[in-house]
Enzyme design. Structure first.
Site, PDB file in Angstrom:
ATOM      1  N   GLU A  79      -6.969 108.762 102.172  1.00 11.99           N
ATOM      2  CA  GLU A  79      -7.086 109.477 100.891  1.00 11.99           C
ATOM      3  C   GLU A  79      -7.342 110.966 101.110  1.00 11.99           C
ATOM      4  OE1 GLU A  79     -10.148 107.390  98.731  1.00 11.99           O
ATOM      5  OE2 GLU A  79      -9.089 105.496  98.920  1.00 11.99           O
ATOM      6  N   ARG A 128     -11.680  99.231  99.969  1.00  8.42           N
ATOM      7  CA  ARG A 128     -11.432 100.416 100.795  1.00  8.42           C
ATOM      8  C   ARG A 128     -10.030 100.284 101.372  1.00  8.42           C
ATOM      9  NH1 ARG A 128     -14.940 102.428  98.534  1.00  8.42           N
ATOM     10  NH2 ARG A 128     -16.952 103.221  99.259  1.00  8.42           N
ATOM     11  N   HIS A 141      -8.567 106.437  93.386  1.00  8.78           N
ATOM     12  CA  HIS A 141      -9.957 106.036  93.705  1.00  8.78           C
ATOM     13  C   HIS A 141     -10.903 106.352  92.527  1.00  8.78           C
ATOM     14  CE1 HIS A 141     -12.858 105.294  97.293  1.00  8.78           C
ATOM     15  NE2 HIS A 141     -13.400 104.878  96.150  1.00  8.78           N
TER      16      HIS A 141
HETATM   17  P1  NDP Z   1     -21.558  93.159  98.117  1.00  9.91           P
HETATM   18  O1  NDP Z   1     -22.227  93.413  99.399  1.00  9.91           O
HETATM   19  O2  NDP Z   1     -22.359  92.654  96.958  1.00  9.91           O
HETATM   20  O3  NDP Z   1     -20.330  92.147  98.314  1.00  9.91           O
HETATM   21  C1  NDP Z   1     -19.485  92.204  99.409  1.00  9.91           C
HETATM   22  C2  NDP Z   1     -18.951  90.802  99.653  1.00  9.91           C
HETATM   23  O4  NDP Z   1     -17.999  90.856 100.724  1.00  9.91           O
HETATM   24  C3  NDP Z   1     -20.011  89.802 100.042  1.00  9.91           C
HETATM   25  O5  NDP Z   1     -19.841  88.664  99.249  1.00  9.91           O
HETATM   26  C4  NDP Z   1     -19.719  89.505 101.512  1.00  9.91           C
HETATM   27  O6  NDP Z   1     -20.050  88.147 101.827  1.00  9.91           O
HETATM   28  C5  NDP Z   1     -18.220  89.762 101.604  1.00  9.91           C
HETATM   29  N1  NDP Z   1     -17.788  90.149 102.950  1.00  9.91           N
HETATM   30  C6  NDP Z   1     -18.305  91.122 103.742  1.00  9.91           C
HETATM   31  N2  NDP Z   1     -17.647  91.184 104.908  1.00  9.91           N
HETATM   32  C7  NDP Z   1     -16.683  90.225 104.853  1.00  9.91           C
HETATM   33  C8  NDP Z   1     -15.691  89.785 105.766  1.00  9.91           C
HETATM   34  N3  NDP Z   1     -15.542  90.352 106.973  1.00  9.91           N
HETATM   35  N4  NDP Z   1     -14.872  88.780 105.389  1.00  9.91           N
HETATM   36  C9  NDP Z   1     -15.017  88.200 104.177  1.00  9.91           C
HETATM   37  N5  NDP Z   1     -15.953  88.565 103.267  1.00  9.91           N
HETATM   38  C10 NDP Z   1     -16.772  89.572 103.607  1.00  9.91           C
HETATM   39  O7  NDP Z   1     -20.853  94.541  97.731  1.00  9.91           O
HETATM   40  P2  NDP Z   1     -20.370  95.062  96.305  1.00  9.91           P
HETATM   41  O8  NDP Z   1     -19.726  93.953  95.568  1.00  9.91           O
HETATM   42  O9  NDP Z   1     -21.461  95.816  95.637  1.00  9.91           O
HETATM   43  O10 NDP Z   1     -19.265  96.155  96.764  1.00  9.91           O
HETATM   44  C11 NDP Z   1     -18.173  95.761  97.567  1.00  9.91           C
HETATM   45  C12 NDP Z   1     -17.383  96.954  98.041  1.00  9.91           C
HETATM   46  O11 NDP Z   1     -16.577  97.467  97.006  1.00  9.91           O
HETATM   47  C13 NDP Z   1     -18.192  98.175  98.492  1.00  9.91           C
HETATM   48  O12 NDP Z   1     -18.706  98.008  99.804  1.00  9.91           O
HETATM   49  C14 NDP Z   1     -17.186  99.298  98.401  1.00  9.91           C
HETATM   50  O13 NDP Z   1     -16.516  99.480  99.615  1.00  9.91           O
HETATM   51  C15 NDP Z   1     -16.204  98.801  97.343  1.00  9.91           C
HETATM   52  N6  NDP Z   1     -16.278  99.647  96.152  1.00  9.91           N
HETATM   53  C16 NDP Z   1     -15.192 100.398  95.802  1.00  9.91           C
HETATM   54  C17 NDP Z   1     -15.255 101.235  94.706  1.00  9.91           C
HETATM   55  C18 NDP Z   1     -14.087 102.068  94.304  1.00  9.91           C
HETATM   56  O14 NDP Z   1     -14.290 103.147  93.738  1.00  9.91           O
HETATM   57  N7  NDP Z   1     -12.866 101.630  94.525  1.00  9.91           N
HETATM   58  C19 NDP Z   1     -16.468 101.364  93.897  1.00  9.91           C
HETATM   59  C20 NDP Z   1     -17.533 100.499  94.329  1.00  9.91           C
HETATM   60  C21 NDP Z   1     -17.431  99.685  95.423  1.00  9.91           C
HETATM   61  P3  NDP Z   1     -20.457  87.697 103.324  1.00  9.91           P
HETATM   62  O15 NDP Z   1     -21.482  88.695 103.789  1.00  9.91           O
HETATM   63  O16 NDP Z   1     -20.967  86.312 103.177  1.00  9.91           O
HETATM   64  O17 NDP Z   1     -19.190  87.757 104.111  1.00  9.91           O
END
Ligand code: NDP
Length: 309
Positions: free
Chosen positions: A254, A225, A272
């Site tokens: 955006e 994001r 995006h």
């Molecule tokens: P997941 O929930 O599977 O993975 C997110 C990861 O981020 C987890 O491993 C989590 O680990 C880590 N995380 C969360 N908060 C933090 C933090 N503050 N610091 C460090 N690590 C953090 O989500 P997905 O992989 O399915 O998707 C990830 C994101 O990708 C979505 O939320 C979306 O915003 C974005 N996305 C963008 C798209 C686009 O069109 N560009 C399309 C699809 C997704 P932990 O909780 O241990 O920190």
């Protein structure tokens, strides 16, 4: 029997907009003055806001089915406080988003877009295109080793990259070295791929310190994001040569993209589109509709957001 009343929060794709209309008594925001009291469900996408005021204005609302795995567009705290269920669309988009990350990394490192412009401008006869960096064998950090982060990592392994990562918590079964902070991760890699969720918890997680740790030969890829990256700091780092390059699918405001980024040959900019393939969008659409149908049938969701416990 009357059909459930479902609010379509724009923008939705034409296909999802039509599908909701075929299955339910669909209403749009313009209908709310007379229909707000009837709405039991919302279908949204991650470009459409579902805030506390909207949730509060719909007294019979029970479910929000979001088309997208990211749901920072929804005030989940307000929804859960009202007992409103929320679903997203995990897993089905991992491959498409991961390959977009690789496309951006390859495009920035191999200067694919600049080289294309070079050919189109008729400059090849003047001399060879300058040599570039390469992805193969490089060190790549994943900020957010979740579903998509892992799909990025396995693709990088095929390129012979050394993968490391940072999450808030170390992943017990991850075969990659863990870095204790975003700065520590950035300091030990050539390129950083950002794939954490958006929202308040990750606002400007990639700040000037992280960008400076990546350094003048470093490349930042953001498919998460726009809010996760301090965008003015990113533009300044690229302009001043403190960062080598950036591949961006997402932006802070955006569809506005800072003019400073547009002017830079070291940045590759996408509108995006990371999950925007035919098969992936069809799967996301189906999962959104299946979540809504499931909740209407028996009050359960196939893929509730993690906050629902
Ligand atoms: P997941 O929930 O599977 O993975 C997110 C990861 O981020 C987890 O491993 C989590 O680990 C880590 N995380 C969360 N908060 C933090 C933090 N503050 N610091 C460090 N690590 C953090 O989500 P997905 O992989 O399915 O998707 C990830 C994101 O990708 C979505 O939320 C979306 O915003 C974005 N996305 C963008 C798209 C686009 O069109 N560009 C399309 C699809 C997704 P932990 O909780 O241990 O920190």
């Amino acid at each position: 029997m009357s059909r459930p009343v479902i609010l379509r929060v724009p923008p939705l794709s034409p296909q999802l907009h039509a599908a909701v209309g075929e299955r339910y008594d669909a209403v749009d925001p313009a209908d709310l003055p007379t229909r707000a009291g009837d709405v039991v469900g919302i279908v949204s996408s991650n470009a459409g806001t579902v805030d506390a005021a909207l949730i509060a204005s719909l007294p019979r609302l029970g479910v929000i089915a979001n088309h997208g795995v990211g749901y920072d567009n929804i005030d989940v705290t307000a929804a859960l406080a009202r007992g409103v269920a929320v679903s997203n669309t995990p897993d089905v988009l991992d491959d498409a988003v991961a390959e977009t990350a690789l496309a951006l990394l390859l495009a920035v490192r191999r200067r694919v877009v600049v080289a294309d412009r070079f050919v189109r401008a008729g400059r090849w006869p003047e001399g060879a295109f300058p040599l570039t960096d390469q992805v193969a064998g490089s060190r790549v950090g994943i900020l957010g080793l979740g579903r998509i982060g892992r799909a990025v990592a396995t693709r990088l392994e095929a390129f012979g990259c050394a993968v490391s990562y940072h999450n808030r918590r170390e992943v017990p079964d991850a075969p990659y070295p863990y870095a204790a902070s975003p700065v520590a991760l950035a300091a030990g890699v050539d390129s950083l791929v950002v794939v954490v969720p958006g929202g308040a918890g990750t606002e400007a997680l990639v700040d000037r310190a992280v960008l400076d740790a990546l350094g003048p030969d470093g490349v930042l890829i953001n498919i998460a994001r726009g809010s996760v990256v301090d965008e003015p700091a990113l533009v300044a780092a690229l302009q001043e040569g403190r960062l080598g390059g950036a591949g961006l699918d997402v932006f802070a405001d955006e569809p506005q993209v800072p003019a400073g980024l547009v002017a830079l040959d070291t940045a590759v900019l996408l509108p995006h589109i990371a999950s925007g393939t035919h098969p992936t969008r069809a799967a996301m659409r189906q999962l959104t509709l299946d979540n809504l149908a499931s909740w209407l049938a028996d009050g359960t969701l196939l893929t509730p957001v993690p906050e629902m416990g």
